[in-house]
Write a protein that holds these residues in place. Sequence first.
Motif, PDB file in Angstrom:
ATOM      1  N   GLY A  44       0.781  -1.231   0.000  1.00 44.79           N
ATOM      2  CA  GLY A  44       0.000   0.000   0.000  1.00 44.79           C
ATOM      3  C   GLY A  44       0.812   1.281   0.000  1.00 44.79           C
ATOM      4  O   GLY A  44       0.248   2.378   0.035  1.00 44.79           O
ATOM      5  N   GLU A  45       2.134   1.194  -0.056  1.00 47.17           N
ATOM      6  CA  GLU A  45       2.987   2.387  -0.047  1.00 47.17           C
ATOM      7  C   GLU A  45       2.870   3.195  -1.341  1.00 47.17           C
ATOM      8  O   GLU A  45       3.071   4.408  -1.328  1.00 47.17           O
ATOM      9  N   ILE A  46       2.575   2.525  -2.452  1.00 50.36           N
ATOM     10  CA  ILE A  46       2.448   3.201  -3.743  1.00 50.36           C
ATOM     11  C   ILE A  46       1.040   2.967  -4.264  1.00 50.36           C
ATOM     12  O   ILE A  46       0.553   1.829  -4.272  1.00 50.36           O
ATOM     13  N   THR A  47       0.382   4.046  -4.695  1.00 54.30           N
ATOM     14  CA  THR A  47      -0.959   3.943  -5.255  1.00 54.30           C
ATOM     15  C   THR A  47      -0.966   4.538  -6.659  1.00 54.30           C
ATOM     16  O   THR A  47      -0.161   5.417  -6.985  1.00 54.30           O
ATOM     17  N   ILE A  48      -1.896   4.045  -7.459  1.00 52.06           N
ATOM     18  CA  ILE A  48      -2.061   4.501  -8.835  1.00 52.06           C
ATOM     19  C   ILE A  48      -3.526   4.844  -9.050  1.00 52.06           C
ATOM     20  O   ILE A  48      -4.410   4.093  -8.629  1.00 52.06           O
ATOM     21  N   SER A  49      -3.765   5.967  -9.725  1.00 50.25           N
ATOM     22  CA  SER A  49      -5.108   6.340 -10.158  1.00 50.25           C
ATOM     23  C   SER A  49      -5.014   6.712 -11.631  1.00 50.25           C
ATOM     24  O   SER A  49      -4.118   7.462 -12.029  1.00 50.25           O
ATOM     25  N   ILE A  50      -5.917   6.168 -12.429  1.00 49.31           N
ATOM     26  CA  ILE A  50      -5.893   6.375 -13.881  1.00 49.31           C
ATOM     27  C   ILE A  50      -7.240   6.940 -14.307  1.00 49.31           C
ATOM     28  O   ILE A  50      -8.278   6.359 -14.006  1.00 49.31           O
ATOM     29  N   SER A  51      -7.211   8.062 -15.030  1.00 53.73           N
ATOM     30  CA  SER A  51      -8.463   8.733 -15.382  1.00 53.73           C
ATOM     31  C   SER A  51      -9.076   8.253 -16.694  1.00 53.73           C
ATOM     32  O   SER A  51     -10.282   8.346 -16.868  1.00 53.73           O
ATOM     33  N   ASP A  52      -8.272   7.749 -17.618  1.00 48.59           N
ATOM     34  CA  ASP A  52      -8.775   7.361 -18.939  1.00 48.59           C
ATOM     35  C   ASP A  52      -8.453   5.920 -19.287  1.00 48.59           C
ATOM     36  O   ASP A  52      -7.548   5.318 -18.710  1.00 48.59           O
ATOM     37  N   LYS A  53      -9.158   5.409 -20.288  1.00 49.94           N
ATOM     38  CA  LYS A  53      -8.942   4.039 -20.771  1.00 49.94           C
ATOM     39  C   LYS A  53      -7.552   3.895 -21.386  1.00 49.94           C
ATOM     40  O   LYS A  53      -6.951   4.883 -21.808  1.00 49.94           O
ATOM     41  N   PRO A  54      -7.054   2.666 -21.468  1.00 48.43           N
ATOM     42  CA  PRO A  54      -5.732   2.461 -22.075  1.00 48.43           C
ATOM     43  C   PRO A  54      -5.747   2.749 -23.570  1.00 48.43           C
ATOM     44  O   PRO A  54      -6.779   2.633 -24.236  1.00 48.43           O
ATOM     45  N   VAL A  55      -4.572   3.101 -24.093  1.00 49.94           N
ATOM     46  CA  VAL A  55      -4.419   3.301 -25.531  1.00 49.94           C
ATOM     47  C   VAL A  55      -4.026   1.999 -26.220  1.00 49.94           C
ATOM     48  O   VAL A  55      -4.170   1.860 -27.431  1.00 49.94           O
ATOM     49  N   LEU A  56      -3.533   1.022 -25.438  1.00 53.01           N
ATOM     50  CA  LEU A  56      -3.123  -0.277 -25.970  1.00 53.01           C
ATOM     51  C   LEU A  56      -3.003  -1.245 -24.803  1.00 53.01           C
ATOM     52  O   LEU A  56      -2.595  -0.847 -23.710  1.00 53.01           O
ATOM     53  N   SER A  57      -3.339  -2.494 -25.039  1.00 56.09           N
ATOM     54  CA  SER A  57      -3.148  -3.551 -24.043  1.00 56.09           C
ATOM     55  C   SER A  57      -2.417  -4.701 -24.710  1.00 56.09           C
ATOM     56  O   SER A  57      -2.704  -5.040 -25.858  1.00 56.09           O
ATOM     57  N   SER A  58      -1.474  -5.311 -23.982  1.00 55.84           N
ATOM     58  CA  SER A  58      -0.678  -6.366 -24.599  1.00 55.84           C
ATOM     59  C   SER A  58      -0.325  -7.463 -23.610  1.00 55.84           C
ATOM     60  O   SER A  58      -0.448  -7.302 -22.399  1.00 55.84           O
ATOM     61  N   GLN A  59       0.122  -8.564 -24.177  1.00 58.12           N
ATOM     62  CA  GLN A  59       0.748  -9.639 -23.416  1.00 58.12           C
ATOM     63  C   GLN A  59       2.118  -9.845 -24.039  1.00 58.12           C
ATOM     64  O   GLN A  59       2.237  -9.975 -25.257  1.00 58.12           O
ATOM     65  N   CYS A  60       3.152  -9.853 -23.195  1.00 52.42           N
ATOM     66  CA  CYS A  60       4.519  -9.969 -23.687  1.00 52.42           C
ATOM     67  C   CYS A  60       5.150 -11.255 -23.164  1.00 52.42           C
ATOM     68  O   CYS A  60       5.117 -11.532 -21.968  1.00 52.42           O
ATOM     69  N   HIS A  61       5.759 -12.011 -24.086  1.00 58.01           N
ATOM     70  CA  HIS A  61       6.398 -13.282 -23.753  1.00 58.01           C
ATOM     71  C   HIS A  61       7.922 -13.217 -23.776  1.00 58.01           C
ATOM     72  O   HIS A  61       8.579 -14.258 -23.719  1.00 58.01           O
ATOM     73  N   CYS A  62       8.506 -12.013 -23.840  1.00 57.13           N
ATOM     74  CA  CYS A  62       9.969 -11.955 -23.880  1.00 57.13           C
ATOM     75  C   CYS A  62      10.545 -12.531 -22.575  1.00 57.13           C
ATOM     76  O   CYS A  62       9.876 -12.566 -21.546  1.00 57.13           O
ATOM     77  N   LYS A  63      11.767 -13.000 -22.636  1.00 54.01           N
ATOM     78  CA  LYS A  63      12.397 -13.609 -21.460  1.00 54.01           C
ATOM     79  C   LYS A  63      12.495 -12.619 -20.303  1.00 54.01           C
ATOM     80  O   LYS A  63      12.400 -13.002 -19.137  1.00 54.01           O
ATOM     81  N   ASP A  64      12.685 -11.347 -20.616  1.00 56.25           N
ATOM     82  CA  ASP A  64      12.754 -10.330 -19.572  1.00 56.25           C
ATOM     83  C   ASP A  64      11.431 -10.271 -18.805  1.00 56.25           C
ATOM     84  O   ASP A  64      11.413 -10.274 -17.578  1.00 56.25           O
ATOM     85  N   CYS A  65      10.305 -10.231 -19.529  1.00 54.77           N
ATOM     86  CA  CYS A  65       8.995 -10.202 -18.862  1.00 54.77           C
ATOM     87  C   CYS A  65       8.709 -11.518 -18.135  1.00 54.77           C
ATOM     88  O   CYS A  65       8.084 -11.518 -17.073  1.00 54.77           O
ATOM     89  N   GLN A  66       9.174 -12.627 -18.678  1.00 60.72           N
ATOM     90  CA  GLN A  66       8.995 -13.902 -17.981  1.00 60.72           C
ATOM     91  C   GLN A  66       9.726 -13.883 -16.642  1.00 60.72           C
ATOM     92  O   GLN A  66       9.187 -14.328 -15.630  1.00 60.72           O
ATOM     93  N   ARG A  67      10.942 -13.358 -16.644  1.00 66.08           N
ATOM     94  CA  ARG A  67      11.711 -13.299 -15.393  1.00 66.08           C
ATOM     95  C   ARG A  67      11.069 -12.334 -14.400  1.00 66.08           C
ATOM     96  O   ARG A  67      11.055 -12.589 -13.195  1.00 66.08           O
ATOM     97  N   LEU A  68      10.540 -11.226 -14.895  1.00 62.33           N
ATOM     98  CA  LEU A  68       9.906 -10.247 -14.009  1.00 62.33           C
ATOM     99  C   LEU A  68       8.596 -10.753 -13.423  1.00 62.33           C
ATOM    100  O   LEU A  68       8.273 -10.479 -12.274  1.00 62.33           O
ATOM    101  N   SER A  69       7.838 -11.477 -14.232  1.00 61.98           N
ATOM    102  CA  SER A  69       6.526 -11.943 -13.772  1.00 61.98           C
ATOM    103  C   SER A  69       6.615 -13.262 -13.013  1.00 61.98           C
ATOM    104  O   SER A  69       5.717 -13.595 -12.250  1.00 61.98           O
TER     105      SER A  69
END
Length: 144
Positions: free
Chosen positions: A14-39
């Motif tokens: 709860g130390e960091i919060t996010i509020s977003i006012s508008d819809k996304p401009v793009l949504s994706s799923q990424c399979h690169c090894k970097d994202c695999q390691r991060l997720s």
Amino acid sequence: MNQTPFATGQCRCGEITISISDKPVLSSQCHCKDCQRLSGTGHFSLAFFDEKSVTIKGNATGYTVTTDRGNQNTRFFCPKCGSRMYGTNTGRPGKVAIPVGVLDDNSWYEPDVVVYTKQRENWDITRTDIPNFDEMPPMPPADA
């Protein structure tokens, strides 16, 4: 005028919060090894927003890497609990990437594209009825 945000979220502690006012401009799923390691799994689900629509409270720590296209990709996380909170990329100026898992309600999420499918693991099943790219496709103009 009190406008209800499109989405809100926070890190695990709860130390960091996010509020977003508008819809996304793009949504994706990424399979690169970097994202695999991060997720810690087969892909990362991300939504990209105009930076003007994103308000972040709290102090995140950033880690920057150079992408295969030569851009600087900085991922920000909570230094207390380690939650990945958002990212920026010099190849997408003015956009903020938010991992949809940090959002309180992400039922609206639907990926527009799947990238780095050449690194997708056989056991990680993602959609094939939307555009799939072996690598990162050309980025749309900054104002897209």
